[in-house]
Structure formats: structure tokens, C-alpha cells
Design an enzyme around this catalytic site. Structure first.
Site, PDB file in Angstrom:
ATOM      1  N   GLU A   1       9.630  16.162  15.410  1.00 21.99           N
ATOM      2  CA  GLU A   1      10.055  15.939  14.029  1.00 21.99           C
ATOM      3  C   GLU A   1       9.287  16.917  13.142  1.00 21.99           C
ATOM      4  O   GLU A   1       8.059  16.865  13.080  1.00 21.99           O
ATOM      5  CB  GLU A   1       9.743  14.500  13.608  1.00 21.99           C
TER       6      GLU A   1
ATOM      7  N   VAL B   1       1.138   7.062  13.654  1.00 21.82           N
ATOM      8  CA  VAL B   1       0.402   5.998  12.959  1.00 21.82           C
ATOM      9  C   VAL B   1       0.995   4.635  13.338  1.00 21.82           C
ATOM     10  O   VAL B   1       0.269   3.650  13.512  1.00 21.82           O
ATOM     11  CB  VAL B   1       0.410   6.217  11.430  1.00 21.82           C
ATOM     12  N   GLY B   2       2.305   4.579  13.520  1.00 20.46           N
ATOM     13  CA  GLY B   2       2.972   3.332  13.903  1.00 20.46           C
ATOM     14  C   GLY B   2       2.434   2.763  15.214  1.00 20.46           C
ATOM     15  O   GLY B   2       2.269   1.544  15.350  1.00 20.46           O
TER      16      GLY B   2
ATOM     17  N   CYS C   1      13.369  10.752   7.216  1.00 21.53           N
ATOM     18  CA  CYS C   1      13.339  10.292   8.609  1.00 21.53           C
ATOM     19  C   CYS C   1      14.718  10.374   9.248  1.00 21.53           C
ATOM     20  O   CYS C   1      14.829  10.450  10.460  1.00 21.53           O
ATOM     21  CB  CYS C   1      12.812   8.871   8.664  1.00 21.53           C
TER      22      CYS C   1
ATOM     23  N   GLU D   1       9.266   1.302  10.894  1.00 24.85           N
ATOM     24  CA  GLU D   1      10.327   2.292  10.648  1.00 24.85           C
ATOM     25  C   GLU D   1       9.665   3.646  10.788  1.00 24.85           C
ATOM     26  O   GLU D   1       8.870   4.038   9.930  1.00 24.85           O
ATOM     27  CB  GLU D   1      10.892   2.126   9.225  1.00 24.85           C
TER      28      GLU D   1
ATOM     29  N   GLY E   1       6.522   5.030   8.340  1.00 20.49           N
ATOM     30  CA  GLY E   1       5.711   6.234   8.409  1.00 20.49           C
ATOM     31  C   GLY E   1       5.907   6.909   9.747  1.00 20.49           C
ATOM     32  O   GLY E   1       6.936   6.713  10.409  1.00 20.49           O
ATOM     33  N   SER E   2       4.903   7.650  10.159  1.00 22.55           N
ATOM     34  CA  SER E   2       5.048   8.443  11.375  1.00 22.55           C
ATOM     35  C   SER E   2       4.934   7.571  12.631  1.00 22.55           C
ATOM     36  O   SER E   2       4.291   6.516  12.620  1.00 22.55           O
ATOM     37  CB  SER E   2       3.974   9.525  11.403  1.00 22.55           C
ATOM     38  N   THR E   3       5.534   8.035  13.688  1.00 19.63           N
ATOM     39  CA  THR E   3       5.473   7.317  14.960  1.00 19.63           C
ATOM     40  C   THR E   3       4.021   7.223  15.439  1.00 19.63           C
ATOM     41  O   THR E   3       3.597   6.195  15.972  1.00 19.63           O
ATOM     42  CB  THR E   3       6.383   8.009  15.995  1.00 19.63           C
TER      43      THR E   3
ATOM     44  N   LYS F   1       0.842  -1.195   0.000  1.00 18.42           N
ATOM     45  CA  LYS F   1       0.000   0.000   0.000  1.00 18.42           C
ATOM     46  C   LYS F   1       0.879   1.246   0.000  1.00 18.42           C
ATOM     47  O   LYS F   1       1.469   1.610   1.012  1.00 18.42           O
ATOM     48  CB  LYS F   1      -0.926   0.045   1.212  1.00 18.42           C
TER      49      LYS F   1
HETATM   50  P1  NAD Z   1       2.070   8.407   7.773  1.00 17.65           P
HETATM   51  O1  NAD Z   1       2.308   7.658   9.016  1.00 17.65           O
HETATM   52  O2  NAD Z   1       1.034   9.455   7.767  1.00 17.65           O
HETATM   53  O3  NAD Z   1       1.695   7.428   6.587  1.00 17.65           O
HETATM   54  C1  NAD Z   1       2.516   6.348   6.215  1.00 17.65           C
HETATM   55  C2  NAD Z   1       1.668   5.316   5.518  1.00 17.65           C
HETATM   56  O4  NAD Z   1       0.721   4.804   6.442  1.00 17.65           O
HETATM   57  C3  NAD Z   1       0.859   5.825   4.335  1.00 17.65           C
HETATM   58  O5  NAD Z   1       0.825   4.838   3.318  1.00 17.65           O
HETATM   59  C4  NAD Z   1      -0.516   6.019   4.926  1.00 17.65           C
HETATM   60  O6  NAD Z   1      -1.538   5.920   3.981  1.00 17.65           O
HETATM   61  C5  NAD Z   1      -0.572   4.863   5.908  1.00 17.65           C
HETATM   62  N1  NAD Z   1      -1.538   5.032   7.006  1.00 17.65           N
HETATM   63  C6  NAD Z   1      -2.025   6.182   7.513  1.00 17.65           C
HETATM   64  N2  NAD Z   1      -2.906   5.920   8.495  1.00 17.65           N
HETATM   65  C7  NAD Z   1      -2.972   4.578   8.631  1.00 17.65           C
HETATM   66  C8  NAD Z   1      -3.687   3.700   9.495  1.00 17.65           C
HETATM   67  N3  NAD Z   1      -4.515   4.151  10.425  1.00 17.65           N
HETATM   68  N4  NAD Z   1      -3.483   2.385   9.353  1.00 17.65           N
HETATM   69  C9  NAD Z   1      -2.630   1.901   8.439  1.00 17.65           C
HETATM   70  N5  NAD Z   1      -1.941   2.684   7.586  1.00 17.65           N
HETATM   71  C10 NAD Z   1      -2.103   4.007   7.683  1.00 17.65           C
HETATM   72  O7  NAD Z   1       3.494   8.966   7.376  1.00 17.65           O
HETATM   73  P2  NAD Z   1       3.843   9.908   6.158  1.00 17.65           P
HETATM   74  O8  NAD Z   1       3.340  11.275   6.497  1.00 17.65           O
HETATM   75  O9  NAD Z   1       3.444   9.287   4.871  1.00 17.65           O
HETATM   76  O10 NAD Z   1       5.440   9.872   6.219  1.00 17.65           O
HETATM   77  C11 NAD Z   1       6.155  10.668   7.050  1.00 17.65           C
HETATM   78  C12 NAD Z   1       6.619   9.922   8.276  1.00 17.65           C
HETATM   79  O11 NAD Z   1       7.300   8.731   7.907  1.00 17.65           O
HETATM   80  C13 NAD Z   1       7.623  10.683   9.097  1.00 17.65           C
HETATM   81  O12 NAD Z   1       7.309  10.603  10.453  1.00 17.65           O
HETATM   82  C14 NAD Z   1       8.935   9.977   8.836  1.00 17.65           C
HETATM   83  O13 NAD Z   1       9.904  10.113   9.820  1.00 17.65           O
HETATM   84  C15 NAD Z   1       8.516   8.598   8.630  1.00 17.65           C
HETATM   85  N6  NAD Z   1       9.498   7.860   7.856  1.00 17.65           N
HETATM   86  C16 NAD Z   1      10.280   6.931   8.485  1.00 17.65           C
HETATM   87  C17 NAD Z   1      11.241   6.237   7.777  1.00 17.65           C
HETATM   88  C18 NAD Z   1      12.096   5.191   8.435  1.00 17.65           C
HETATM   89  O14 NAD Z   1      12.639   4.359   7.746  1.00 17.65           O
HETATM   90  N7  NAD Z   1      12.241   5.200   9.758  1.00 17.65           N
HETATM   91  C19 NAD Z   1      11.416   6.490   6.431  1.00 17.65           C
HETATM   92  C20 NAD Z   1      10.610   7.436   5.824  1.00 17.65           C
HETATM   93  C21 NAD Z   1       9.649   8.104   6.549  1.00 17.65           C
END
Ligand code: NAD
Length: 451
Positions: free
Chosen positions: A355, A210-211, A262, A228, A206-208, A153
Site C-alpha cells: 500500500e 498498527v492494527g 484505504c 479498518e 489505520g495501518s495494518t 483519539k
Molecule cells: P496509523 O496506523 O499510523 O495511525 C492510525 C491511528 O492510530 C492514529 O490515530 C495513530 O495515532 C494511532 N496509533 C499509532 N500507533 C498506535 C499504537 N501503537 N497504539 C494505538 N494507536 C496507535 O495510520 P495512519 O498513517 O494515520 O493512516 C493511514 C492508514 O490507515 C493506511 O494504512 C490506510 O489504509 C488506513 N486506513 C484504513 C481505512 C479503512 O477504513 N479501512 C480508512 C482510512 C485509512
């Protein structure tokens, strides 16, 4: 319903694509589940050959993919080409894995004991918009090599290269159903993947915030989860560093990808005696950054990804912010923000603690090694970091003391195909890339044979 894909440099619609929902996720999971028994049974050498064919096909399409990614993610074309090169290298690297997924034999009484690394089944891969295809490859390549099938996704803002990947995989000869892509909202499609009983693992970048929700959601079905997440990495410059080298390298370490990285070294910690000299060098380097059209070969920094991101980043630089250096950015349409350095800051300020995920760095002074390392570790995050010093023993002390998954000495590099990448603390769980990633796409099975 459709999904409007926006080009960040112009704020105009680039493409309308079908918007996937929970039903499409269910169909993709069913396809991946149906494809799994045959895919895991493909002989190691043949699976390796298919991954090499995929790498070759991606390499053949490298320029088209780079231009698509540059436009959709707003990144400089030179950077996009570099990323596509890494995508190709990642599939090639893991093409060697099917024939090297070794188990152990363990001395036991009464028989022979051996272990196997078994694939998990269907894995759900959820990726962000900042490095769309490259982060997808960090997950897809080891997952496929280990014999899993995939539902990928992409972020709703940047789905285009992932959709290309799905077609390219078929062209390269991967069987139908092995690599499926669903482009839709995270709150619907991502959530469904996390809850789906037929998905064995979720790998999320993605973001902490959502993680955290993903870790909680995966608990119901005891899914394997790797995360990550975000970072607020420190770039520590000691007084005994090669100051010119540290200052020249600092801007790209935080303003690369317009700060939407990130690993961004967004907290620049400078030992007090060299602060003025460092700032003078830094200013020269920041003012020289060329911000503009991602497709212009001379561009070093593009726009932010979206209007929302522009607003968020702007909130960290209010009227009365202590702006020490401000670069330039185009006016007009598109989500532009100039490279900005705030100084001097305290590590407790909001801009230093959170961040920002934009081209905003904070400079924080420190007195002595102990204080520098303490400030660097004073964060919920622990993804990456840098240490600049000509003192080798101090470099090693710092490397061991810093609570982060990735550290560079006299360098700001974080990511290589062949070395593990991932976070300590709230920057995540698990490792991608290098030899370690395969562990996260297999379960160990122990077999005892009585003799
Ligand atoms: P995000 O968490 O908003 O979204 C990431 C992904 O998760 C997207 O595909 C989004 O559609 C999906 N998502 C959103 N809500 C969800 C849910 N409730 N359930 C399941 N999936 C969901 O992050 P973003 O804004 O796309 O990216 C930025 C963030 O990603 C920053 O915090 C950045 O630090 C982090 N990031 C981390 C790394 C790493 O390797 N550590 C690399 C790149 C980005």
C-alpha cells in the site's frame, strides 16, 4: 508539552495545541465511565433527538469545519465539504437507531426467552489522518446511538476537527463526559486506550501494521476490537468494458485525497487487447488533474499529509521506475507529489504489492477472466475493488470471486452511510456504516423468564 499542527500545503505550523498523554487518557476514560450509566438510561427517543441535534449543529458549522479539515488534511475544499455532508448524514442515519435496536423472542420450553442489545460501556475510538472527522463519525454515531460513551483519539497530524466536535457535542446538548477527545501520540494515548481496563472496546482505523499491535494489545483485557486497515484494491477493466467510462473514472479512484485513501484502486488491471487504448484515455484524464491549493475551488488534488509521507511515496518511484504517465504538481513549500502511473508492472513488484498511500497507480496487464481475478486476489489485503465489463454474468461472477469487503461494478464508489463497509483478509475485522455497525457497539444479552 504542545503538539504542532502543520498545514500540508505550506509546511507551516497552523496551530499549537496541548499534547495529551496517558494521564489525559485516564481522565477521559474516567469521565466517560462516570457518564455511561446516565447516558445508557436516556430514553431512546431522547437519545435520538440528541443525535439529531448534533447533526443539526454540525450542519450549521459545515463550512467552517470543511475549511478547517481542508487546511489541516490538505484536501480540496470541495471534497472536504462532501465529507462534512457525510458526517452530518451519518449522525442523522444513526439517530434512527436508538428506537430500532430490536431484540428477538425465541420459542423455548417453560417460559419466555428474549434478547437485548446492550451497550458495551466506554469505547475507545482511534482514527487516522486521511478522513479525520468523517471516519470519526462512522464510529461515534453508532456508538452513541447504542448507548456507549466515547474516548476519541484523532491522529496527531489532524486533531483540529475532532476537538471542534467535542465542543459541538456539548453545544448540541450531549451531557458532559459522553464524548471525550484526547489529542496525542498514538504510541502513548492510543496504546493507553488499548490497554485500559475500563475501555470495553477499541474501534481502530489505520495501518495494518498498527492494527496488528492493537489486536494483540486488546487480548489482555479481552476487549472487543474492530479494525479498518489498509488496502491495495484492484480496478479490473475487461476488454468488453465501456473503456472511455472506465478510463475517465480511474484517476479519481486512485488519486482522490492524493491517493491517501484505504479504498484507492491503486492496481489497475487491464485486459491485454485494450491496454493501448486504455492507456491513451487514461493519460488524457491524468494530465487534466488540477493539483494545487486545497482552498482553491478548482483544485482536484492537494498535497500529501506530511514530509514523512512524501518521502515514503517517493521511495516507490525511484529514478528507474517505469513511469508511463506523470501529471503536474506545484513546486516549493508543501508536501507535493504529482499523480503518477507506473506501467506495465508485474503484480510482484514492490509498488504493486504494498500500500503506497499516495498518488501512484500501477497498471498490470492480464489475459482472460481467470487470470484477472487471480491477480486481483493475489494480495494480503481485501478492502474494495471495481470491475468494469458490459457482460452482466461476468460482473456477477467477478463480484462473488473477489475476496474483498466492498465491490463496485462499473463504478468506483465504496462508501455510503447506509451500506456496510469493511475489509476481508488483512484489511480488517468488523463492519462500519449501514445496519451492521450497531452489532459492533452492542453485546447480545439473553433473558429467560420461567412462566
Ligand atoms: P496509523 O496506523 O499510523 O495511525 C492510525 C491511528 O492510530 C492514529 O490515530 C495513530 O495515532 C494511532 N496509533 C499509532 N500507533 C498506535 C499504537 N501503537 N497504539 C494505538 N494507536 C496507535 O495510520 P495512519 O498513517 O494515520 O493512516 C493511514 C492508514 O490507515 C493506511 O494504512 C490506510 O489504509 C488506513 N486506513 C484504513 C481505512 C479503512 O477504513 N479501512 C480508512 C482510512 C485509512
Amino acid at each position: 508539552m504542545s503538539l504542532s499542527v502543520i498545514e500540508p500545503a505550506t509546511a507551516a505550523v497552523m496551530e499549537e495545541i496541548p499534547r495529551a498523554g496517558a494521564e489525559e487518557v485516564d481522565a477521559a476514560v474516567a469521565a466517560a465511565k462516570a457518564a455511561f450509566p446516565a447516558w445508557r438510561a436516556v430514553s431512546p427517543a431522547d437519545r435520538a433527538a440528541l443525535l439529531r441535534a448534533l447533526a443539526d449543529e454540525l450542519e450549521r458549522r459545515l463550512e467552517d469545519l470543511a475549511r478547517l479539515e481542508a487546511r489541516n488534511a490538505g484536501k480540496p475544499i470541495g471534497d472536504a465539504r462532501g465529507e462534512m455532508g457525510m458526517v452530518v448524514d451519518t449522525y442523522r442515519y444513526y439517530a434512527a437507531a436508538p428506537e430500532r435496536l430490536l431484540g428477538q423472542t425465541i420459542p423455548v420450553a417453560g417460559g419466555v426467552d428474549m434478547t437485548f442489545r446492550e451497550p458495551l460501556g466506554v469505547v475507545g475510538l482511534i482514527v487516522p489522518w486521511n478522513f479525520p472527522l468523517v471516519i470519526a463519525s462512522w464510529k461515534c454515531a453508532p456508538a452513541l446511538a447504542a448507548g456507549n460513551t466515547i474516548v476519541l483519539k484523532p491522529a496527531e497530524l489532524t486533531p483540529l476537527t475532532a476537538l471542534e466536535l467535542e465542543r459541538i457535542a456539548l453545544d448540541a446538548g450531549l451531557p458532559e463526559g459522553v464524548l471525550n477527545v484526547v489529542a496525542g501520540p498514538g504510541s502513548v494515548c492510543g496504546k493507553r486506550l488499548v490497554e485500559h481496563p475500563d475501555v470495553a472496546k477499541v474501534a481502530f482505523t489505520g495501518s495494518t501494521e498498527v492494527g496488528r499491535g492493537i489486536a494483540a494489545g486488546a487480548a489482555n483485557t479481552i476487549k472487543r476490537v474492530t479494525l479498518e486497515l489498509g488496502g491495495k484494491s484492484a480496478n479490473i477493466v475487461f476488454a468488453d468494458a465501456d473503456l472511455a467510462a472506465a478510463a475517465a473514472a480511474a484517476p479519481s479512484a486512485v488519486f482522490g485525497n492524493a491517493g491517501q485513501d484505504c479504498c484507492a484502486r491503486s492496481r489497475i488491471l487491464v485486459e491485454r487487447p485494450v491496454m493501448d487504448d486504455f492507456m491513451a484515455e487514461l493519460e488524457r484524464a491524468v494530465l487534466a488533474i488540477r493539483v494545487g491549493d486545497p482552498l482553491d475551488e478548482a483544485t482536484e488534488m492537494g498535497p500529501l499529509i506530511s514530509a514523512g509521507q512524501l518521502e515514503t511515496v517517493g521511495s516507490y518511484v525511484p529514478e528507474d521506475a517505469p513511469v508511463a504517465i506523470r501529471g503536474s504538481a506545484p513546486e516549493g513549500d508543501g508536501f507535493w507529489f504529482p499523480p503518477t502511473v507506473l506501467a506495465p508492472m508485474s503484480n510482484d513488484d514492490r509498488a504493486a504489492a504494498e500500500e503506497i498511500f499516495g498518488p501512484v497507480a500501477v497498471v498490470i496487464p492480464f489475459d482472460g477472466e481467470e487470470e484477472g481475478l487471480r491477480i486481483a486476489n493475489d494480495t494480503i489485503y481485501g478492502l474494495s475493488g471495481s470491475v468494469w465489463t458490459e457482460n452482466g454474468a461476468r460482473a456477477m461472477r467477478a463480484a462473488r470471486a473477489l475476496e474483498t469487503g466492498v465491490i463496485s461494478i462499473n463504478s468506483n464508489s465504496s462508501v455510503r452511510v447506509t451500506t456496510p463497509f469493511g475489509g476481508f483478509k488483512q484489511s480488517g475485522v468488523g463492519r462500519e456504516l449501514g445496519p451492521d455497525a450497531l452489532e459492533h457497539y452492542t453485546d447480545v444479552k439473553n433473558v429467560f423468564v420461567a412462566t
